[in-house]
Design a protein around this motif. Structure first.
Motif, PDB file in Angstrom:
ATOM      1  N   PHE A   1       9.904  -3.687  -3.457  1.00  0.00           N
ATOM      2  CA  PHE A   1       9.483  -3.297  -2.238  1.00  0.00           C
ATOM      3  C   PHE A   1      10.099  -2.368  -1.738  1.00  0.00           C
ATOM      4  CE2 PHE A   1       9.488  -6.615  -1.179  1.00  0.00           C
ATOM      5  CZ  PHE A   1       9.335  -7.269   0.035  1.00  0.00           C
TER       6      PHE A   1
ATOM      7  N   SER B   1       2.963  -8.368   1.962  1.00  0.00           N
ATOM      8  CA  SER B   1       1.611  -8.665   1.940  1.00  0.00           C
ATOM      9  C   SER B   1       1.626  -9.139   0.604  1.00  0.00           C
ATOM     10  CB  SER B   1       0.788  -6.994   1.309  1.00  0.00           C
ATOM     11  OG  SER B   1      -0.244  -7.643   1.076  1.00  0.00           O
TER      12      SER B   1
ATOM     13  N   ALA C   1       0.363  -7.541  -3.032  1.00  0.00           N
ATOM     14  CA  ALA C   1       1.674  -7.159  -3.057  1.00  0.00           C
ATOM     15  C   ALA C   1       1.796  -7.121  -4.879  1.00  0.00           C
ATOM     16  CB  ALA C   1       3.141  -6.707  -2.784  1.00  0.00           C
ATOM     17  N   SER C   2       2.226  -6.242  -5.505  1.00  0.00           N
ATOM     18  CA  SER C   2       2.742  -6.317  -7.168  1.00  0.00           C
ATOM     19  C   SER C   2       3.900  -7.784  -7.509  1.00  0.00           C
ATOM     20  CB  SER C   2       2.837  -5.272  -7.740  1.00  0.00           C
ATOM     21  OG  SER C   2       3.833  -4.383  -7.457  1.00  0.00           O
ATOM     22  N   SER C   3       4.641  -7.321  -6.292  1.00  0.00           N
ATOM     23  CA  SER C   3       6.156  -7.979  -6.039  1.00  0.00           C
ATOM     24  C   SER C   3       5.788  -9.166  -5.224  1.00  0.00           C
ATOM     25  CB  SER C   3       7.279  -7.500  -4.948  1.00  0.00           C
ATOM     26  OG  SER C   3       7.480  -6.088  -5.618  1.00  0.00           O
TER      27      SER C   3
ATOM     28  N   ARG D   1       5.231   2.989  -3.667  1.00  0.00           N
ATOM     29  CA  ARG D   1       4.026   4.051  -4.805  1.00  0.00           C
ATOM     30  C   ARG D   1       3.331   2.768  -5.848  1.00  0.00           C
ATOM     31  NH1 ARG D   1       5.389   9.073  -5.156  1.00  0.00           N
ATOM     32  NH2 ARG D   1       7.182   8.236  -7.229  1.00  0.00           N
ATOM     33  N   SER D   2       2.338   2.350  -5.683  1.00  0.00           N
ATOM     34  CA  SER D   2       1.772   1.392  -6.584  1.00  0.00           C
ATOM     35  C   SER D   2       1.701   1.770  -7.676  1.00  0.00           C
ATOM     36  CB  SER D   2      -0.237   0.839  -6.166  1.00  0.00           C
ATOM     37  OG  SER D   2      -0.429  -0.351  -6.295  1.00  0.00           O
ATOM     38  N   GLY D   3       2.028   0.503  -9.220  1.00  0.00           N
ATOM     39  CA  GLY D   3       1.952   1.104 -10.214  1.00  0.00           C
ATOM     40  C   GLY D   3       3.482   1.927 -10.404  1.00  0.00           C
TER      41      GLY D   3
ATOM     42  N   ARG E   1       9.025   1.678 -10.925  1.00  0.00           N
ATOM     43  CA  ARG E   1      10.283   1.601 -10.025  1.00  0.00           C
ATOM     44  C   ARG E   1      11.680   1.443  -9.978  1.00  0.00           C
ATOM     45  NH1 ARG E   1       6.385  -2.258  -6.467  1.00  0.00           N
ATOM     46  NH2 ARG E   1       5.037  -0.715  -5.925  1.00  0.00           N
TER      47      ARG E   1
END
Length: 172
Positions: free
Chosen positions: A46, A66, A69-71, A99-101, A104
């Protein structure tokens, strides 16, 4: 209301809120980093503007993430993280990791597995591999403290900055 000398006339005063905090910090130019780790199903990462040098002895850094967060699931359980300082030529990379989704680690991102299995991004100004020593609760985030294990400060270019909600280079 009276203006304080040196501070200028008050323009607008707001009560503390998430929007106030965001508005104030849009005025704060920050360096841009990408934090990476190896997750259970592959690499995660991220974009962070909260990277801070905490201590020289021992060498410690911190960053915020956060818990939504996905990470976060990977960061919450990993022992090692990669810290990458981005250059002004890496606006798209910063945007991809923010960017979410987004995929990466898919093309055009160039990376390799580094020491301790940490994903290392190519072409950055500098990188560190760090051992996580603490995760401190801070509202809806965690402040991660990590001890520097090794790194490379010798990448070419000038730093990428985040200001007013945009990625920018330095101006002379």
């Amino acid at each position: 209301m009276t203006a304080t000398p040196g501070l200028g006339a008050p323009q607008s005063i707001a009560i503390a809120s998430p929007d106030l905090l965001r508005s104030v910090f849009r005025q704060h130019a920050a360096g841009v980093a990408v934090i990476t780790a190896q997750g259970g199903s592959g690499p995660v990462g991220f974009t962070a503007t909260s990277l801070t040098s905490v201590s020289a002895e021992p060498p410690l850094v911190s960053f915020g993430i956060s818990t939504g967060a996905s990470s976060w699931p990977a960061i919450s359980g990993t022992t090692y993280v990669g810290v990458h300082i981005l250059g002004e030529h890496q606006r798209e990379l910063a945007a991809t990791f923010a960017r979410s989704g987004a995929d990466r680690f898919g093309a055009p991102t160039v990376w390799r597995e580094g020491p301790e299995g940490v994903p290392l991004l190519d072409g950055v100004l500098a990188w560190l591999v760090c051992r996580v020593v603490a995760r401190v609760p801070a509202g809806d985030h965690r402040i991660v403290l990590a001890e520097v294990v090794l790194g490379d400060p010798a990448g070419p270019g000038r730093p990428l900055l985040y200001h007013q909600g945009r990625f920018n280079g330095l101006r002379d």
